[in-house]
Design a protein around this motif. Structure first.
Motif, PDB file in Angstrom:
ATOM      1  N   GLY A  77       0.927  16.803  93.264  1.00  0.00           N
ATOM      2  CA  GLY A  77       2.115  16.467  92.481  1.00  0.00           C
ATOM      3  C   GLY A  77       3.207  15.854  93.338  1.00  0.00           C
ATOM      4  N   LEU A  78       3.399  16.391  94.533  1.00  0.00           N
ATOM      5  CA  LEU A  78       4.382  15.829  95.458  1.00  0.00           C
ATOM      6  C   LEU A  78       4.015  14.403  95.848  1.00  0.00           C
ATOM      7  CD1 LEU A  78       6.859  16.209  97.299  1.00  0.00           C
ATOM      8  CD2 LEU A  78       5.320  17.195  99.016  1.00  0.00           C
ATOM      9  N   MET A  79       2.727  14.164  96.063  1.00  0.00           N
ATOM     10  CA  MET A  79       2.251  12.827  96.411  1.00  0.00           C
ATOM     11  C   MET A  79       2.572  11.832  95.305  1.00  0.00           C
ATOM     12  SD  MET A  79      -1.709  11.662  96.916  1.00  0.00           S
ATOM     13  CE  MET A  79      -2.042  12.153  95.224  1.00  0.00           C
ATOM     14  N   ILE A  80       2.294  12.214  94.061  1.00  0.00           N
ATOM     15  CA  ILE A  80       2.570  11.320  92.929  1.00  0.00           C
ATOM     16  C   ILE A  80       4.071  11.072  92.800  1.00  0.00           C
ATOM     17  CG2 ILE A  80       2.424  11.106  90.420  1.00  0.00           C
ATOM     18  CD1 ILE A  80      -0.174  12.722  90.565  1.00  0.00           C
ATOM     19  N   LEU A  81       4.870  12.127  93.001  1.00  0.00           N
ATOM     20  CA  LEU A  81       6.326  11.985  92.904  1.00  0.00           C
ATOM     21  C   LEU A  81       6.861  10.981  93.909  1.00  0.00           C
ATOM     22  CD1 LEU A  81       9.137  12.916  91.907  1.00  0.00           C
ATOM     23  CD2 LEU A  81       9.026  14.725  93.655  1.00  0.00           C
ATOM     24  N   VAL A  82       6.482  11.120  95.172  1.00  0.00           N
ATOM     25  CA  VAL A  82       7.053  10.226  96.187  1.00  0.00           C
ATOM     26  C   VAL A  82       6.486   8.814  96.063  1.00  0.00           C
ATOM     27  CG1 VAL A  82       7.525  12.131  97.761  1.00  0.00           C
ATOM     28  CG2 VAL A  82       5.329  10.938  97.915  1.00  0.00           C
ATOM     29  N   ASP A  83       5.236   8.694  95.579  1.00  0.00           N
ATOM     30  CA  ASP A  83       4.676   7.360  95.381  1.00  0.00           C
ATOM     31  C   ASP A  83       5.403   6.608  94.273  1.00  0.00           C
ATOM     32  OD1 ASP A  83       2.864   7.631  97.385  1.00  0.00           O
ATOM     33  OD2 ASP A  83       1.124   7.999  96.102  1.00  0.00           O
ATOM     34  N   ASP A  84       5.715   7.310  93.189  1.00  0.00           N
ATOM     35  CA  ASP A  84       6.322   6.662  92.027  1.00  0.00           C
ATOM     36  C   ASP A  84       7.840   6.562  92.126  1.00  0.00           C
ATOM     37  OD1 ASP A  84       3.816   6.385  90.967  1.00  0.00           O
ATOM     38  OD2 ASP A  84       3.950   8.155  89.678  1.00  0.00           O
ATOM     39  N   ALA A  85       8.462   7.571  92.724  1.00  0.00           N
ATOM     40  CA  ALA A  85       9.928   7.592  92.768  1.00  0.00           C
ATOM     41  C   ALA A  85      10.500   7.216  94.125  1.00  0.00           C
ATOM     42  CB  ALA A  85      10.431   8.988  92.375  1.00  0.00           C
ATOM     43  N   GLY A  86       9.627   7.067  95.135  1.00  0.00           N
ATOM     44  CA  GLY A  86      10.122   6.760  96.476  1.00  0.00           C
ATOM     45  C   GLY A  86      10.869   5.446  96.549  1.00  0.00           C
ATOM     46  N   GLY A  87      10.417   4.447  95.769  1.00  0.00           N
ATOM     47  CA  GLY A  87      11.101   3.158  95.769  1.00  0.00           C
ATOM     48  C   GLY A  87      12.457   3.209  95.092  1.00  0.00           C
ATOM     49  N   ILE A  88      12.607   4.155  94.150  1.00  0.00           N
ATOM     50  CA  ILE A  88      13.874   4.307  93.433  1.00  0.00           C
ATOM     51  C   ILE A  88      14.836   5.201  94.206  1.00  0.00           C
ATOM     52  CG2 ILE A  88      14.926   5.064  91.266  1.00  0.00           C
ATOM     53  CD1 ILE A  88      12.215   4.602  89.930  1.00  0.00           C
ATOM     54  N   PRO A  90      15.216   6.216  97.873  1.00  0.00           N
ATOM     55  CA  PRO A  90      14.799   6.073  99.276  1.00  0.00           C
ATOM     56  C   PRO A  90      14.924   7.362 100.080  1.00  0.00           C
ATOM     57  CG  PRO A  90      16.191   4.237  98.615  1.00  0.00           C
ATOM     58  CD  PRO A  90      16.252   5.246  97.507  1.00  0.00           C
ATOM     59  N   ALA A  91      15.779   8.281  99.640  1.00  0.00           N
ATOM     60  CA  ALA A  91      15.978   9.523 100.381  1.00  0.00           C
ATOM     61  C   ALA A  91      14.712  10.372 100.431  1.00  0.00           C
ATOM     62  CB  ALA A  91      17.120  10.324  99.764  1.00  0.00           C
ATOM     63  N   ILE A  92      13.824  10.246  99.422  1.00  0.00           N
ATOM     64  CA  ILE A  92      12.585  11.026  99.431  1.00  0.00           C
ATOM     65  C   ILE A  92      11.408  10.191  99.920  1.00  0.00           C
ATOM     66  CG2 ILE A  92      13.434  12.438  97.535  1.00  0.00           C
ATOM     67  CD1 ILE A  92      11.365  11.044  95.732  1.00  0.00           C
ATOM     68  N   ASN A  93      11.608   8.907 100.122  1.00  0.00           N
ATOM     69  CA  ASN A  93      10.543   8.045 100.623  1.00  0.00           C
ATOM     70  C   ASN A  93      10.322   8.337 102.101  1.00  0.00           C
ATOM     71  OD1 ASN A  93       8.596   6.109 100.645  1.00  0.00           O
ATOM     72  ND2 ASN A  93       9.939   4.397 100.140  1.00  0.00           N
ATOM     73  N   HIS A  94       9.233   7.807 102.649  1.00  0.00           N
ATOM     74  CA  HIS A  94       8.933   8.031 104.062  1.00  0.00           C
ATOM     75  C   HIS A  94      10.097   7.587 104.935  1.00  0.00           C
ATOM     76  CE1 HIS A  94       4.781   9.233 103.536  1.00  0.00           C
ATOM     77  NE2 HIS A  94       4.572   8.208 102.746  1.00  0.00           N
ATOM     78  N   SER A  95      10.358   8.358 105.961  1.00  0.00           N
ATOM     79  CA  SER A  95      11.414   7.998 106.900  1.00  0.00           C
ATOM     80  C   SER A  95      11.079   6.661 107.559  1.00  0.00           C
ATOM     81  CB  SER A  95      11.550   9.079 107.974  1.00  0.00           C
ATOM     82  OG  SER A  95      12.471   8.693 108.961  1.00  0.00           O
ATOM     83  N   PRO A  96      12.048   5.735 107.658  1.00  0.00           N
ATOM     84  CA  PRO A  96      11.751   4.428 108.265  1.00  0.00           C
ATOM     85  C   PRO A  96      11.233   4.523 109.694  1.00  0.00           C
ATOM     86  CG  PRO A  96      13.840   4.368 107.110  1.00  0.00           C
ATOM     87  CD  PRO A  96      13.410   5.796 107.129  1.00  0.00           C
ATOM     88  N   TRP A  97      11.659   5.540 110.416  1.00  0.00           N
ATOM     89  CA  TRP A  97      11.110   5.747 111.761  1.00  0.00           C
ATOM     90  C   TRP A  97      11.262   7.215 112.145  1.00  0.00           C
ATOM     91  CZ3 TRP A  97       7.422   3.209 113.683  1.00  0.00           C
ATOM     92  CH2 TRP A  97       7.064   3.345 115.021  1.00  0.00           C
ATOM     93  N   TYR A 286       8.594   0.572 109.590  1.00  0.00           N
ATOM     94  CA  TYR A 286       9.873   0.275 110.257  1.00  0.00           C
ATOM     95  C   TYR A 286      10.563  -0.956 109.681  1.00  0.00           C
ATOM     96  CZ  TYR A 286       6.660  -2.602 113.135  1.00  0.00           C
ATOM     97  OH  TYR A 286       5.694  -3.475 113.573  1.00  0.00           O
ATOM     98  N   ALA A 287       9.939  -1.620 108.703  1.00  0.00           N
ATOM     99  CA  ALA A 287      10.616  -2.732 108.038  1.00  0.00           C
ATOM    100  C   ALA A 287      11.822  -2.248 107.243  1.00  0.00           C
ATOM    101  CB  ALA A 287       9.645  -3.469 107.115  1.00  0.00           C
ATOM    102  N   ARG A 288      11.946  -0.914 107.051  1.00  0.00           N
ATOM    103  CA  ARG A 288      13.091  -0.368 106.328  1.00  0.00           C
ATOM    104  C   ARG A 288      14.172   0.190 107.252  1.00  0.00           C
ATOM    105  NH1 ARG A 288      12.363   3.854 103.628  1.00  0.00           N
ATOM    106  NH2 ARG A 288      10.250   4.530 104.099  1.00  0.00           N
ATOM    107  N   THR A 289      14.019  -0.011 108.556  1.00  0.00           N
ATOM    108  CA  THR A 289      15.061   0.433 109.479  1.00  0.00           C
ATOM    109  C   THR A 289      16.272  -0.487 109.401  1.00  0.00           C
ATOM    110  OG1 THR A 289      14.096  -0.875 111.282  1.00  0.00           O
ATOM    111  CG2 THR A 289      13.356   1.409 111.069  1.00  0.00           C
ATOM    112  N   LYS A 290      17.395  -0.042 109.963  1.00  0.00           N
ATOM    113  CA  LYS A 290      18.628  -0.838 109.933  1.00  0.00           C
ATOM    114  C   LYS A 290      18.463  -2.161 110.672  1.00  0.00           C
ATOM    115  CE  LYS A 290      21.826   3.052 109.467  1.00  0.00           C
ATOM    116  NZ  LYS A 290      22.973   3.785 110.063  1.00  0.00           N
TER     117      LYS A 290
END
Length: 466
Positions: A77-88, A90-97, A286-290
């Motif tokens: 369930g956590l996997m589905i949540l972050v896959d679907d909502a991670g783009g909306i 970003p705080a729960i999406n994978h850390s940029p680095w 790392y494409a999402r880093t500052k």
């Protein structure tokens, strides 16, 4: 990540004469205790299956270790949540680095689950050679499944072409990493354990002392390669879309040792050398880093004067973050260690029957791992999912252990199963959910139905993938 139906038992847990029946919904502790040990392994498969069915029917009403299924379902369930909502979000999406977010716990949780399952599956072995063959075959199945689902064969949303150019196929991936970790941990569990009895924490460590030696060697090798290898300057090319001109070349300046930044880490260097840069993940984290996105921590256009490495491929499931080039093989390093942590928790279940003993033997190592991980991060050995650093392994494995212990108390000790029934069902059908949801198989199938032209497919009509 829901592939664990494939590896949570050995052919439904039937292990010749010990009749260890690992059921679809969990592990029956009574079954683990009632295995006969005074006869030789049978060669008649039919007799074994009949006996296993008999055991299953006889013990169907006995309590099972449901917490493992609940934990697996919660992770799905956590996997589905972050896959679907991670783009909306970003705080729960994978850390940029560096750092850790909610999404960064999914993979380690599954590796922990694999380890726990192995400890229960291989409690008693009538024939180590047969068990080894089954483990190798199971790992190969996972590798093939990973290549098919994650190597690029299936198209994504808004991409209506199938197939993959073998010259650019992605060799590594989530399933591949788990297959490697599973195989290595399974072989160690089959071959590297003593025959002594366990009546204390010290005797438990002594029984599996050779497995801990392997953990120490793997960790030492990872740290040595990560912080000791020299990373020279390197370059990569990006084709110019819609142009016949030669690809654009980018040069990256390094010439350092022990760097854990996106550009000059030893993990990326090993992946480029062994796998080839054309086989790495084309959308690096790392494409999402500052440095690389004006919308950080979300994806976005490159900022002015962005570093040259921002568009370089990097595989988060690559070799050293997933494996190292030893004897031209791939064996997951920190992923294997995370699997061993779960394996230790499975050993506690096998050898300690009292709830109090289990919880005590779980909680102290769990807290120790979390404290060690954040302590290492504080002194500069950063928590980093993309590199699967030692500190990241400690934090996430410790968190998995704490969560599992909490679920065990809730479900198996106090019997609160009703609130977790959905998670239990998801854990029992994890592979199906993973294939249909996480790998986009269901959306891709729906996308195949359209009106007059492929662009008018069902997904676009209902507003998905547009």
């Amino acid at each position: 990540m829901g592939l664990y139906e494939l590896i949570k038992g050995e052919d439904n847990g039937v292990a010749d004469n010990n009749f260890l029946m690992i059921e679809q919904g969990g592990y029956s502790e009574k079954e683990m205790e009632s295995a006969p040990q005074n006869s030789k392994p049978k060669s008649n498969t039919g007799d074994i299956q009949i006996a296993a069915v008999a055991v299953s029917r006889r013990d169907a009403s006995k309590p099972r270790l449901v917490s493992l299924d609940v934990f697996r379902g919660l992770t799905v369930g956590l996997m589905i949540l972050v896959d679907d909502a991670g783009g909306i979000l970003p705080a729960i999406n994978h850390s940029p680095w560096n750092g850790v977010t909610l999404a960064d716990f999914v993979m380690p949780f599954f590796l922990f689950i694999v380890g726990v399952s192995l400890g229960l599956t291989y409690k008693k072995l009538p024939c180590r050679v047969v068990a080894t063959k089954k483990a190798v075959l199971r790992a190969l199945k996972l590798l093939v499944l990973g290549l098919v689902l994650q190597g690029g064969y299936f198209h994504g949303l808004n991409d209506l072409t199938y197939g993959v150019d073998v010259e650019h196929i992605r060799w590594m991936g989530i399933l591949q990493r788990i297959a490697i970790a599973y195989l290595f941990a399974a072989l160690c569990e089959i071959w590297l354990k003593d025959d002594g009895d366990v009546n204390s924490g010290l005797s438990l460590l002594k029984k599996y002392q050779f497995q801990w030696v392997v953990v120490f060697l793997l960790t030492t090798m990872y740290l040595t390669l990560s912080y000791g290898l020299y990373v020279p300057d390197w370059a990569y090319q990006i084709p110019i879309e819609g142009s016949s001109f030669a690809p654009k070349t980018f040069s990256v300046k390094c010439g350092v040792r022990g760097d854990t930044g996106p550009a000059c880490n030893a993990i990326g260097m090993i992946d480029r050398k062994i796998l080839g840069i054309q086989h790495l993940y084309k959308r690096p984290i790392y494409a999402r880093t500052k440095q690389c996105s004006i919308n950080s921590p979300d994806n976005g256009p490159l900022p002015p004067n962005a570093p040259s490495w921002c568009q370089a491929p990097f595989d988060p499931e690559g070799l050293l973050s997933g494996a190292a080039p030893v004897l031209d093989g791939l064996f997951s390093v920190m992923a294997i260690v995370a699997c061993f942590i779960g394996l230790h928790y499975g050993h506690v279940i096998v050898h300690f029957k009292e709830h109090k003993d289990r919880i005590l033997h779980w909680m102290f190592p769990a807290f120790g791992l979390v404290v060690m991980g954040f302590g290492l991060d504080f002194v500069g050995l950063h928590v980093n999912k993309a590199l699967y650093t030692f500190s990241y392994m400690c934090v996430t494995a410790g968190a998995a252990a704490l969560l599992f212990a909490g679920i065990y108390v809730l479900v198996d000790v106090y019997g609160y199963r009703r609130p977790t029934m959905v998670m239990e069902w998801m854990g029992m059908h994890a592979l199906m959910i993973y294939i249909l949801a996480a790998c986009n198989v269901l959306p891709v199938v729906l996308q195949g139905f359209y009106w007059r032209k492929p662009q008018n497919n069902i997904l676009r009509l209902i507003g998905i993938g547009s």
